[in-house]
Design a protein around this motif. Structure first.
Motif, PDB file in Angstrom:
ATOM      1  N   LYS A   1      22.504  -2.812 -26.712  1.00 22.46           N
ATOM      2  CA  LYS A   1      22.559  -1.785 -25.686  1.00 22.46           C
ATOM      3  C   LYS A   1      22.168  -2.314 -24.321  1.00 22.46           C
ATOM      4  CE  LYS A   1      23.789   1.585 -28.339  1.00 22.46           C
ATOM      5  NZ  LYS A   1      24.491   0.694 -29.205  1.00 22.46           N
ATOM      6  N   VAL A   2      21.134  -3.131 -24.255  1.00 23.06           N
ATOM      7  CA  VAL A   2      20.644  -3.568 -22.957  1.00 23.06           C
ATOM      8  C   VAL A   2      21.233  -4.924 -22.569  1.00 23.06           C
ATOM      9  CG1 VAL A   2      18.593  -3.973 -21.577  1.00 23.06           C
ATOM     10  CG2 VAL A   2      18.509  -2.348 -23.435  1.00 23.06           C
TER      11      VAL A   2
ATOM     12  N   SER B   1      14.560  -6.552 -17.629  1.00 20.84           N
ATOM     13  CA  SER B   1      14.698  -5.352 -18.441  1.00 20.84           C
ATOM     14  C   SER B   1      13.375  -4.730 -18.849  1.00 20.84           C
ATOM     15  CB  SER B   1      15.482  -5.665 -19.699  1.00 20.84           C
ATOM     16  OG  SER B   1      14.720  -6.560 -20.491  1.00 20.84           O
TER      17      SER B   1
ATOM     18  N   ARG C   1      13.874  -0.325 -19.090  1.00 25.45           N
ATOM     19  CA  ARG C   1      14.965   0.338 -18.404  1.00 25.45           C
ATOM     20  C   ARG C   1      16.220   0.283 -19.256  1.00 25.45           C
ATOM     21  NH1 ARG C   1      14.594  -3.215 -13.236  1.00 25.45           N
ATOM     22  NH2 ARG C   1      16.053  -1.787 -12.347  1.00 25.45           N
ATOM     23  N   SER C   2      17.045   1.268 -19.089  1.00 28.32           N
ATOM     24  CA  SER C   2      18.266   1.299 -19.878  1.00 28.32           C
ATOM     25  C   SER C   2      19.247   0.286 -19.314  1.00 28.32           C
ATOM     26  CB  SER C   2      18.878   2.698 -19.824  1.00 28.32           C
ATOM     27  OG  SER C   2      19.547   2.839 -18.594  1.00 28.32           O
TER      28      SER C   2
ATOM     29  N   ASP D   1      22.292   0.592 -18.466  1.00 28.55           N
ATOM     30  CA  ASP D   1      23.077   1.058 -17.316  1.00 28.55           C
ATOM     31  C   ASP D   1      22.297   0.938 -16.027  1.00 28.55           C
ATOM     32  OD1 ASP D   1      24.240   3.587 -19.467  1.00 28.55           O
ATOM     33  OD2 ASP D   1      25.388   1.906 -18.657  1.00 28.55           O
TER      34      ASP D   1
ATOM     35  N   THR E   1      28.838  -2.187 -23.615  1.00 25.41           N
ATOM     36  CA  THR E   1      27.831  -2.053 -24.673  1.00 25.41           C
ATOM     37  C   THR E   1      28.462  -2.378 -26.006  1.00 25.41           C
ATOM     38  OG1 THR E   1      28.319   0.282 -24.538  1.00 25.41           O
ATOM     39  CG2 THR E   1      26.162  -0.393 -23.794  1.00 25.41           C
TER      40      THR E   1
END
Lengths: 194, 186
Positions: B85-86, B68, B7-8, B10, B95
């Motif tokens: 990013k994550v 994640s 998953r991203s 966000d 980020t």
């Protein structure tokens, strides 16, 4: 140095604009940080009373700053002068900003005139903490008690603030009560103001 | 095929419970202040912050991997991207970007423009050697060590010292293969 890059550099942190306070971090991040605070203080003290005092001192510093920030941002720099005013400020505004909800209840003590209690079913800071049996009545809510004391002290309402567990019928985890005992001068002033 | 799509940052951040960043910032400030009062030496405080970060990192990696759904990273480049990013997004809500790769692909820089730890903070003249955000370097080091990567993390740029961003250099020292704790024939 004021840079010419895409972000304006402020030489003084006081010149930076105050953000609106929408920024959030994950609960996990705060929980880890708080646990490190408690663990570090455990290494520095010999007994529980000291540990509670240190957590309270940490909270006191937070409370001072929260008061300044919120007075400026939420209340337009108005100052609370009445007892009920400052208590409802803490119970609603401070709690809402710090913990995302208003406190569960605000009560006046029945036994003493100078006691008030703010109750919460489960304090955010205590959510991932379990107290070992040999630590007795130690409550990490002392941090929150420190925050409240910081706000009260710096608004001109000196008080002694402590956090207590109150067992509740039918619930496994006890409720937490922040007990606020105001100093003599506060009650005298309040009586004078009518 | 991976059993679940990673998953991203966000998406995960939107799903975890969140608290006000100011509470986080002010609590961190209280911690640094306590350390400065107790230890008095700026170097000692830096080390203690790194150690606290390490303790956090070794526990944080579990939550990270659980929430994640990232698959095993193929190389260090991917690792750094995932952290920036994550990882950062999931916990701090910001980020980071990854730059300055060296030739072998073992050393890179994570750039943070926005850092919730340093809102309202100014370093006084008496604390000029202090790496205020050193806890972050400990967290990354601890988390990577738990996934078998020994790293060395240093601060290249620090906004509290007048630079324009936070730059953290992550250098992979070695990959430690996971040791099986039990002998096979027992």
């Amino acid at each position: 140095m004021i840079g010419a890059g895409k972000i304006k550099q402020y030489t003084n942190v006081l010149d930076k604009p105050l953000n609106k306070g929408r920024h959030e971090v994950s609960l996990g991040a705060f929980a880890y940080l708080f646990s490190e605070l408690v663990q570090y203080n455990q290494t520095q003290v010999d007994n529980i009373g000291e540990l509670e005092r240190r957590l309270e001192d940490a909270g006191y510093a937070v409370g001072t700053r929260v008061l300044e920030l919120l007075c400026n941002r939420e209340k337009g720099n108005r100052r609370e002068t009445r007892l009920l005013g400052i208590l409802s400020f803490i119970h609603s505004t401070v709690w809402k900003v710090l913990f995302g909800k208003v406190a569960d209840s605000l009560e006046k003590g029945t036994e003493h005139e100078d006691e008030y209690m703010i109750s919460e079913k489960e304090l955010l800071v205590n959510r991932f903490i379990s107290i070992p049996k040999d630590m007795g009545s130690f409550n990490c809510g002392a941090f929150v008690a420190g925050v409240v004391r910081g706000v009260l002290d710096n608004s001109g309402f000196p008080a002694v603030v402590t956090a207590h567990f109150v067992p509740v019928e039918g619930q496994q985890r006890p409720r937490t009560t922040i007990l606020i005992k105001f100093a003599e001068e506060v009650l005298r002033r309040e009586a004078r103001l009518g | 095929m991976a059993p679940a799509v990673p998953r991203s940052g966000d998406a995960i951040f939107a799903n975890v419970e969140r608290v006000n960043a100011e509470l986080f910032t002010l609590t961190y400030g209280a911690i640094v202040r306590q350390l400065l009062t107790d230890l008095e030496e700026v170097e000692e405080v830096n080390k203690q912050l790194d150690q606290m970060g390490y303790n956090i990192g070794i526990r944080l990696i579990d939550e990270f991997l659980a929430k994640s759904n990232v698959t095993r990273c193929v190389n260090f480049r991917e690792t750094a991207e995932v952290i920036a990013k994550v990882g950062f997004k999931m916990f701090l809500g910001v980020t980071a970007s990854v730059t300055n790769w060296d030739q072998e692909g073992t050393c890179c820089s994570l750039i943070l423009e926005d850092n919730p730890l340093v809102d309202f903070v100014e370093l006084p003249d008496t604390c000029q050697g202090l790496y205020y955000c050193n806890i972050l370097s400990g967290v990354v080091r601890g988390a990577l060590e738990m996934v078998s990567m020994k790293t060395e993390i240093t601060w290249i740029r620090d906004m509290l010292r007048g630079d324009d961003a936070f730059e953290l250099q992550v250098k992979l020292l070695k990959q430690v293969p996971e040791e099986y704790p039990y002998k096979d024939d027992e």
